[in-house]
Scaffold this active site. Structure first.
Site, mmCIF file in Angstrom:
data_model
loop_
_atom_site.group_PDB
_atom_site.id
_atom_site.type_symbol
_atom_site.label_atom_id
_atom_site.label_comp_id
_atom_site.label_asym_id
_atom_site.label_seq_id
_atom_site.Cartn_x
_atom_site.Cartn_y
_atom_site.Cartn_z
ATOM 1 N N ASN A 1 -109.013 -67.598 -4.353
ATOM 2 C CA ASN A 1 -110.076 -67.921 -5.384
ATOM 3 C C ASN A 1 -109.538 -67.578 -6.561
ATOM 4 O O ASN A 1 -108.724 -66.854 -6.912
ATOM 5 C CB ASN A 1 -111.134 -66.696 -4.846
ATOM 6 C CG ASN A 1 -112.371 -67.367 -5.005
ATOM 7 O OD1 ASN A 1 -112.891 -67.987 -5.934
ATOM 8 N ND2 ASN A 1 -113.522 -67.118 -3.998
ATOM 9 N N HIS B 1 -91.415 -49.805 -10.166
ATOM 10 C CA HIS B 1 -90.466 -49.204 -10.851
ATOM 11 C C HIS B 1 -90.009 -47.955 -10.124
ATOM 12 O O HIS B 1 -90.547 -47.577 -9.012
ATOM 13 C CB HIS B 1 -91.048 -48.425 -12.360
ATOM 14 C CG HIS B 1 -91.528 -49.428 -13.111
ATOM 15 N ND1 HIS B 1 -90.690 -49.985 -14.064
ATOM 16 C CD2 HIS B 1 -92.678 -50.245 -13.271
ATOM 17 C CE1 HIS B 1 -91.427 -50.708 -14.888
ATOM 18 N NE2 HIS B 1 -92.610 -50.813 -14.328
ATOM 19 N N ALA C 1 -112.931 -55.752 0.676
ATOM 20 C CA ALA C 1 -113.124 -55.955 -0.795
ATOM 21 C C ALA C 1 -112.579 -54.538 -1.343
ATOM 22 O O ALA C 1 -113.116 -53.656 -1.008
ATOM 23 C CB ALA C 1 -114.269 -56.565 -1.184
#
Length: 145
Positions: free
Chosen positions: A28, A58, A101
């Site tokens: 999406n 990192h 979500a």
């Protein structure tokens, strides 16, 4: 890229050549993929809008903090990643998993694992019919409910 892949713009990647798409993948709008460490998205995966997938980190040692450490991300078959989620370097999401979500995926998840943000209190039934609460995934998938 296979003709069955659907991608809604805008979409950004930092390199693009290290992404492997399966068939019937849907991405999406607003997704950002950092693919220098390698990214594989298997058949039938659905990726919600504004999802970030990172394959670089990192160094944890402050003396080497500027060093980049690549680690591939693998998204299994028929995975659904909900909107505004983040997948961190080195993660494998197992076939059939559902990522709610707003989740942050920091560890490898097994097949058909469901993850969600505990603030939303999302719950559901596992593939084995057990009712369970699925909090933000922060541990070993083998220890999950």
């Amino acid at each position: 890229m296979d003709a069955t892949v659907g991608l809604f713009p805008p979409f950004t990647s930092d390199f693009g050549r290290n992404i492997r798409f399966g068939r019937n993948v849907f991405i999406n709008s607003g997704c950002r993929f950092q693919d220098q460490g390698g990214l594989t998205i298997a058949d039938g995966a659905l990726i919600g809008h504004n999802t970030v997938i990172a394959t670089l980190n990192h160094a944890m040692d402050p003396a080497r903090r500027a060093d980049l450490e690549p680690a591939p991300v693998v998204i299994g078959k028929d995975v659904w990643i909900g909107s505004n989620s983040t997948v961190t370097p080195g993660v494998t999401i197992g076939d059939g998993a559902l990522i709610g979500a707003g989740s942050v995926v920091t560890r490898t998840s097994r097949r058909e694992w469901r993850q969600s943000d505990r603030r939303r209190g999302w719950s559901g039934r596992s593939s084995r019919g057990r009712f369970a609460y699925f909090p933000l995934y922060t541990g070993n998938a083998a220890d999950s409910p």
